[in-house]
Design a protein around this motif. Structure first.
Motif, PDB file in Angstrom:
ATOM      1  N   PHE A  93       0.816  -1.276   0.050  1.00  0.00           N
ATOM      2  CA  PHE A  93       0.207   0.007  -0.097  1.00  0.00           C
ATOM      3  C   PHE A  93       0.688   1.306  -0.072  1.00  0.00           C
ATOM      4  O   PHE A  93       0.246   2.012  -0.483  1.00  0.00           O
ATOM      5  CB  PHE A  93      -0.912  -0.118   1.132  1.00  0.00           C
ATOM      6  N   THR A  94       2.159   1.386   0.725  1.00  0.00           N
ATOM      7  CA  THR A  94       2.981   2.156   0.591  1.00  0.00           C
ATOM      8  C   THR A  94       3.178   2.702  -0.819  1.00  0.00           C
ATOM      9  O   THR A  94       3.238   3.798  -1.379  1.00  0.00           O
ATOM     10  CB  THR A  94       4.156   1.991   1.226  1.00  0.00           C
ATOM     11  N   ASN A  95       3.512   1.455  -1.612  1.00  0.00           N
ATOM     12  CA  ASN A  95       4.082   1.881  -3.184  1.00  0.00           C
ATOM     13  C   ASN A  95       2.868   2.448  -4.059  1.00  0.00           C
ATOM     14  O   ASN A  95       3.000   3.345  -4.808  1.00  0.00           O
ATOM     15  CB  ASN A  95       4.268   0.326  -3.530  1.00  0.00           C
ATOM     16  N   LEU A  96       1.700   1.792  -3.726  1.00  0.00           N
ATOM     17  CA  LEU A  96       0.456   2.511  -4.600  1.00  0.00           C
ATOM     18  C   LEU A  96       0.266   4.098  -3.876  1.00  0.00           C
ATOM     19  O   LEU A  96      -0.320   4.863  -4.637  1.00  0.00           O
ATOM     20  CB  LEU A  96      -0.905   1.604  -4.234  1.00  0.00           C
ATOM     21  N   LEU A  97       0.357   4.148  -2.633  1.00  0.00           N
ATOM     22  CA  LEU A  97       0.033   5.852  -2.215  1.00  0.00           C
ATOM     23  C   LEU A  97       1.134   6.670  -2.695  1.00  0.00           C
ATOM     24  O   LEU A  97       0.962   7.796  -2.846  1.00  0.00           O
ATOM     25  CB  LEU A  97       0.122   5.595  -0.437  1.00  0.00           C
ATOM     26  N   GLU A  98       2.491   6.127  -2.839  1.00  0.00           N
ATOM     27  CA  GLU A  98       3.463   6.873  -3.455  1.00  0.00           C
ATOM     28  C   GLU A  98       2.945   7.202  -5.012  1.00  0.00           C
ATOM     29  O   GLU A  98       2.931   8.344  -5.373  1.00  0.00           O
ATOM     30  CB  GLU A  98       4.630   6.027  -3.688  1.00  0.00           C
ATOM     31  N   ALA A  99       2.365   6.098  -5.767  1.00  0.00           N
ATOM     32  CA  ALA A  99       1.997   6.387  -7.204  1.00  0.00           C
ATOM     33  C   ALA A  99       0.861   7.497  -7.219  1.00  0.00           C
ATOM     34  O   ALA A  99       0.855   8.335  -8.276  1.00  0.00           O
ATOM     35  CB  ALA A  99       1.378   5.162  -7.778  1.00  0.00           C
ATOM     36  N   VAL A 100       0.011   7.388  -6.232  1.00  0.00           N
ATOM     37  CA  VAL A 100      -1.195   8.580  -6.438  1.00  0.00           C
ATOM     38  C   VAL A 100      -0.807   9.822  -5.649  1.00  0.00           C
ATOM     39  O   VAL A 100      -1.451  10.711  -5.581  1.00  0.00           O
ATOM     40  CB  VAL A 100      -2.238   7.836  -5.418  1.00  0.00           C
ATOM     41  N   GLY A 101       0.360  10.126  -5.308  1.00  0.00           N
ATOM     42  CA  GLY A 101       0.942  11.203  -4.678  1.00  0.00           C
ATOM     43  C   GLY A 101       0.680  11.660  -3.361  1.00  0.00           C
ATOM     44  O   GLY A 101       0.639  12.848  -2.958  1.00  0.00           O
ATOM     45  N   ASP A 102       0.527  10.541  -2.417  1.00  0.00           N
ATOM     46  CA  ASP A 102       0.234  10.625  -0.817  1.00  0.00           C
ATOM     47  C   ASP A 102       1.393  11.596  -0.377  1.00  0.00           C
ATOM     48  O   ASP A 102       2.725  11.086  -0.699  1.00  0.00           O
ATOM     49  CB  ASP A 102      -0.209   9.486  -0.309  1.00  0.00           C
ATOM     50  N   PRO A 105       3.517   8.384   2.425  1.00  0.00           N
ATOM     51  CA  PRO A 105       3.063   7.151   1.980  1.00  0.00           C
ATOM     52  C   PRO A 105       3.440   6.117   2.975  1.00  0.00           C
ATOM     53  O   PRO A 105       2.827   5.065   3.043  1.00  0.00           O
ATOM     54  CB  PRO A 105       3.708   6.979   0.535  1.00  0.00           C
ATOM     55  N   HIS A 106       4.493   6.179   3.871  1.00  0.00           N
ATOM     56  CA  HIS A 106       5.180   5.147   4.827  1.00  0.00           C
ATOM     57  C   HIS A 106       4.245   5.362   6.006  1.00  0.00           C
ATOM     58  O   HIS A 106       4.391   4.381   6.883  1.00  0.00           O
ATOM     59  CB  HIS A 106       6.543   5.459   5.099  1.00  0.00           C
ATOM     60  N   ALA A 107       3.551   6.329   6.348  1.00  0.00           N
ATOM     61  CA  ALA A 107       2.950   6.699   7.877  1.00  0.00           C
ATOM     62  C   ALA A 107       1.687   5.583   7.884  1.00  0.00           C
ATOM     63  O   ALA A 107       0.813   5.627   6.890  1.00  0.00           O
ATOM     64  CB  ALA A 107       2.352   8.046   7.897  1.00  0.00           C
ATOM     65  N   GLY A 108       1.362   5.207   9.226  1.00  0.00           N
ATOM     66  CA  GLY A 108       0.210   4.451   9.573  1.00  0.00           C
ATOM     67  C   GLY A 108       0.335   3.043   9.211  1.00  0.00           C
ATOM     68  O   GLY A 108       1.262   2.406   8.872  1.00  0.00           O
ATOM     69  N   THR A 109      -0.735   2.413   9.849  1.00  0.00           N
ATOM     70  CA  THR A 109      -0.952   1.000   9.830  1.00  0.00           C
ATOM     71  C   THR A 109      -1.183   0.685   8.535  1.00  0.00           C
ATOM     72  O   THR A 109      -1.610   1.407   7.514  1.00  0.00           O
ATOM     73  CB  THR A 109      -1.853   0.413  10.645  1.00  0.00           C
ATOM     74  N   SER A 110      -1.299  -0.769   8.050  1.00  0.00           N
ATOM     75  CA  SER A 110      -1.514  -1.406   6.832  1.00  0.00           C
ATOM     76  C   SER A 110      -2.821  -0.956   6.368  1.00  0.00           C
ATOM     77  O   SER A 110      -3.481  -0.370   5.309  1.00  0.00           O
ATOM     78  CB  SER A 110      -1.673  -2.942   6.760  1.00  0.00           C
ATOM     79  N   SER A 111      -3.914  -1.147   7.626  1.00  0.00           N
ATOM     80  CA  SER A 111      -5.286  -0.688   7.312  1.00  0.00           C
ATOM     81  C   SER A 111      -5.634   0.693   7.109  1.00  0.00           C
ATOM     82  O   SER A 111      -6.408   1.125   6.394  1.00  0.00           O
ATOM     83  CB  SER A 111      -6.166  -1.520   8.489  1.00  0.00           C
ATOM     84  N   ALA A 112      -4.828   1.791   7.744  1.00  0.00           N
ATOM     85  CA  ALA A 112      -4.824   2.949   7.644  1.00  0.00           C
ATOM     86  C   ALA A 112      -4.409   3.508   6.203  1.00  0.00           C
ATOM     87  O   ALA A 112      -4.934   4.354   5.564  1.00  0.00           O
ATOM     88  CB  ALA A 112      -3.854   3.614   8.718  1.00  0.00           C
ATOM     89  N   LYS A 113      -3.214   2.609   5.559  1.00  0.00           N
ATOM     90  CA  LYS A 113      -2.949   3.068   4.342  1.00  0.00           C
ATOM     91  C   LYS A 113      -3.922   2.644   3.397  1.00  0.00           C
ATOM     92  O   LYS A 113      -4.078   3.469   2.408  1.00  0.00           O
ATOM     93  CB  LYS A 113      -1.720   2.194   4.134  1.00  0.00           C
TER      94      LYS A 113
END
Length: 325
Positions: A93-102, A105-113
């Motif tokens: 999910f970090t990888n996908l958050l980086e892609a969408v410009g968050d 992207p590394h912050a929070g739990t898996s479910s928060a991401k």
């Protein structure tokens, strides 16, 4: 001499120098047609597969540029799938958050991401004014079954919020084997959501493809809207006297063919985009100093360019046969 002709911009800013340009090849056109077909028929996912270094990543960038022009309200993202020894939910999910410009992207739990990913996509869709979002996952043969399941969950979460996500899995031939394995294992929900359509991506396969690509240099203007095509920028006097790169499509194809046979490479000739563009760039840069009315590159220059474009070296390095499609 060509350098005495004033140019509209500083030559160091030209896309040919920065490498920041994309050419439409027949394979890229087929890729774009696949994307538009999926949008039209609401097919949620497709596979695009082919050998390494053939130009798939550049194709994604070209297709996204074209989509932005033709469908300005649709949001599209390019995720680069990473090689990970552990396929954990957090890094996925970090990888996908980086892609969408968050921003974090590394912050929070898996479910928060996971929640934040849906939120970011929803916000982008609202800003753009469309409920349609496209996600291109590059090197997606690196995903395993769990990651495909998580991707399917993202689809479902967005679906519940009236957002239609279209996923394009782009990667090497192993993608096709993964689809078959999932079908055999009865994981039809993943296949039906992410892998409905298939497209075999390929390089430049014949002199006609070469002509299509060279024509791109002759026609594409930079700055946009000016009369300065890529070819004219480098050899304005030859260009103004009627020379076009497309006239040398047969010569360039023959130069690649000769290099292919001389190196005893297996299979039919199929030129990767990276090698092709480098060869053309070498010819234009070498020709700049020789520019004159009536100038055209000699066959020996095209041969020189093919020798130095990395085609044979990259084929030996990968040790891969480019499958004839």
């Amino acid at each position: 001499m060509s350098l005495e002709v004033p140019r509209p911009i500083d030559p160091s800013l030209h896309p040919l120098v920065t490498g920041n340009y994309r050419l439409a090849t027949p394979a890229i056109e087929a890729f774009y047609e696949l994307v538009t077909r999926c949008l039209r028929y609401r097919i949620p996912g497709a596979l695009i597969y082919g050998p390494p270094r053939i130009g798939k990543t550049r194709a994604i960038e070209y297709v996204r540029l074209l989509l932005a022009r033709q469908h300005p309200k649709m949001s599209s993202y390019h995720a680069q799938c990473e090689h990970k020894p552990k396929h954990a939910e957090g890094p996925f999910f970090t990888n996908l958050l980086e892609a969408v410009g968050d921003h974090a992207p590394h912050a929070g739990t898996s479910s928060a991401k996971r929640t934040r990913l849906s939120l970011r996509i929803r916000e982008a869709a609202a800003r753009a004014g469309s409920g349609t979002v496209l996600l291109f996952c590059d090197e997606s043969q690196r995903y395993n079954e769990n990651e495909y399941e998580w991707l399917r969950d993202v689809h479902d979460a967005l679906d519940r919020q009236q957002i239609k996500l279209f996923t394009f899995l782009v990667g090497q031939q192993e993608l096709l084997a993964q689809k078959t394995a999932l079908q055999v294992a009865g994981k039809t929900q993943i296949v039906a959501r992410l892998m409905v359509e298939e497209l075999a991506f390929y390089g430049i396969k014949n002199p006609e493809d070469v002509a299509t690509c060279l024509n791109g240099y002759d026609q594409t203007a930079y700055p946009e809207g000016s009369h300065w095509s890529f070819t004219r920028f480098y050899i304005p006097q030859a260009f103004d006297a009627g020379y076009r790169l497309v006239a040398d499509s047969g010569t360039l194809w023959q130069a690649f063919e000769a290099a292919h046979h001389k190196a005893s490479l297996p299979g039919n000739l199929e030129i990767p985009m990276e090698s092709f563009t480098r060869a053309v760039e070498i010819v234009l840069k070498e020709s700049e100093l020789k520019d004159a009315p009536g100038y055209c590159p000699e066959a020996a220059l095209w041969t020189h360019a093919v020798q130095h474009c990395g085609y044979v070296q990259s084929r030996h390095a990968t040790g891969r046969v480019l499958a004839a499609v």
